[in-house]
Motif scaffolding. Structure first.
Motif, PDB file in Angstrom:
ATOM      1  N   TYR A 102       0.790  -1.098   0.022  1.00 20.92           N
ATOM      2  CA  TYR A 102      -0.125  -0.154   0.017  1.00 20.92           C
ATOM      3  C   TYR A 102       0.848   1.409   0.068  1.00 20.92           C
ATOM      4  CZ  TYR A 102      -3.903  -3.303   1.124  1.00 20.92           C
ATOM      5  OH  TYR A 102      -4.913  -4.020   0.875  1.00 20.92           O
ATOM      6  N   GLY A 121      -8.823   3.192  -0.205  1.00 19.54           N
ATOM      7  CA  GLY A 121      -8.069   4.345   0.752  1.00 19.54           C
ATOM      8  C   GLY A 121      -7.372   3.795   1.614  1.00 19.54           C
ATOM      9  N   GLY A 148      -7.966   1.875  15.631  1.00 20.74           N
ATOM     10  CA  GLY A 148      -9.269   1.990  15.939  1.00 20.74           C
ATOM     11  C   GLY A 148      -9.995   3.123  15.068  1.00 20.74           C
ATOM     12  N   LEU A 149      -9.210   3.902  14.120  1.00 19.04           N
ATOM     13  CA  LEU A 149      -9.615   4.974  13.157  1.00 19.04           C
ATOM     14  C   LEU A 149     -10.370   4.560  12.082  1.00 19.04           C
ATOM     15  CD1 LEU A 149      -6.912   7.490  13.825  1.00 19.04           C
ATOM     16  CD2 LEU A 149      -9.111   7.575  14.902  1.00 19.04           C
ATOM     17  N   THR A 157     -12.211  -4.007  -2.505  1.00 19.92           N
ATOM     18  CA  THR A 157     -11.286  -5.081  -2.886  1.00 19.92           C
ATOM     19  C   THR A 157     -10.198  -5.148  -2.078  1.00 19.92           C
ATOM     20  OG1 THR A 157     -11.976  -4.842  -5.330  1.00 19.92           O
ATOM     21  CG2 THR A 157     -10.022  -6.156  -4.690  1.00 19.92           C
ATOM     22  N   VAL A 158     -10.288  -6.171  -1.129  1.00 14.65           N
ATOM     23  CA  VAL A 158      -9.114  -6.252  -0.013  1.00 14.65           C
ATOM     24  C   VAL A 158      -8.438  -7.406  -0.310  1.00 14.65           C
ATOM     25  CG1 VAL A 158      -8.731  -6.123   2.514  1.00 14.65           C
ATOM     26  CG2 VAL A 158     -10.751  -5.114   1.647  1.00 14.65           C
ATOM     27  N   ARG A 216      -6.964  -6.916   9.171  1.00 15.30           N
ATOM     28  CA  ARG A 216      -7.264  -5.616   9.857  1.00 15.30           C
ATOM     29  C   ARG A 216      -8.118  -5.006   8.809  1.00 15.30           C
ATOM     30  NH1 ARG A 216      -2.463  -1.515  11.106  1.00 15.30           N
ATOM     31  NH2 ARG A 216      -2.045  -1.507   8.791  1.00 15.30           N
ATOM     32  N   LYS A 221     -11.506  -6.872   8.848  1.00 14.68           N
ATOM     33  CA  LYS A 221     -12.400  -6.686   9.764  1.00 14.68           C
ATOM     34  C   LYS A 221     -13.136  -5.378  10.052  1.00 14.68           C
ATOM     35  CE  LYS A 221      -9.975  -9.382  13.439  1.00 14.68           C
ATOM     36  NZ  LYS A 221      -9.351  -9.456  14.604  1.00 14.68           N
ATOM     37  N   VAL A 222     -12.413  -4.394   9.375  1.00 14.77           N
ATOM     38  CA  VAL A 222     -13.309  -3.095   9.456  1.00 14.77           C
ATOM     39  C   VAL A 222     -14.346  -3.194   8.280  1.00 14.77           C
ATOM     40  CG1 VAL A 222     -12.902  -0.494   9.028  1.00 14.77           C
ATOM     41  CG2 VAL A 222     -11.271  -1.686  10.274  1.00 14.77           C
TER      42      VAL A 222
END
Ligand SMILES: CC(C)(COP(=O)(O)OP(=O)(O)OC[C@H]1O[C@@H](n2cnc3c(N)ncnc32)[C@H](O)[C@@H]1OP(=O)(O)O)[C@@H](O)C(=O)NCCC(=O)NCCS
Length: 152
Positions: free
Chosen positions: A26, A78, A88-89, A113-114, A120, A123-124
């Motif tokens: 990233y 993003g 946790g943001l 797309t992850v 992490r 989960k979000v």
């Protein structure tokens, strides 16, 4: 948190962002800042109290090579500023981006797309109601990605 137009100053900051492994893919280091300020590419700044804390992007730039995307959903992507990850943001950051996109682009569905290793991020987006509909290996980096959608 709010989404604002991404300025050249924001872009000059973003192109220094580097993420610890396993998230090095990233990294935005060395990219041309104009890539982010060209509005047609769909990049926007995420700010809090005037400080750049992340960016959001919408549309084709949020897609990963190797999947047969349709135009039924708006792709979102993003990242947070590297030193602000893991605190946790993320949920607020993505929610703020979705709210903005709802008003700006009036989509019917959102798609994200992850990378499968990015637990992490998964989960979000799971907490935000995204559901996996497919997965694929990208020829660009031989990484397996999950494709997730939710209603807008
Ligand atoms: C993906 C991103 C938005 C997530 O936001 P974040 O604020 O860093 O994530 P959080 O700190 O809220 O962590 C989310 C969850 O993952 C867990 N987690 C954190 N690091 C983890 C790890 N290495 N492995 C497994 N779980 C992890 C947290 O404990 C938390 O779990 P919980 O919901 O059960 O409390 C942010 O990390 C980011 O922008 N990363 C860089 C770019 C990126 O990954 N982009 C993907 C775009 S989809």
């Amino acid at each position: 948190m709010e989404i604002v137009e991404l300025t050249r100053e924001h872009a000059d900051d973003i192109v220094t962002w580097s993420y610890p492994e396993p998230n090095g893919c990233y990294d935005l280091t060395g990219m041309d800042p104009r890539h982010f300020t060209d509005l047609s590419r769909g990049f926007w700044a995420l700010v809090e109290d005037g400080r750049l804390i992340g960016y959001r992007c919408y549309g084709r730039q949020a897609r990963v090579p190797g999947f047969d995307y349709d135009d039924e959903a708006l792709d979102i992507g993003g990242g947070l500023r590297p030193e602000l990850t893991g605190q946790g943001l993320g949920q607020d950051a993505i929610s703020t981006g979705l709210e903005f996109a709802r008003a700006q682009f009036t989509p019917t569905r959102f798609r994200v797309t992850v990378a499968e290793f990015n637990v992490r991020a998964l989960k979000v987006v799971d907490a935000l109601g995204f559901v996996a509909i497919d997965k694929f290996e990208s020829p660009a980096d031989l990484t397996t990605y999950a494709v997730l959608v939710r209603d807008a």
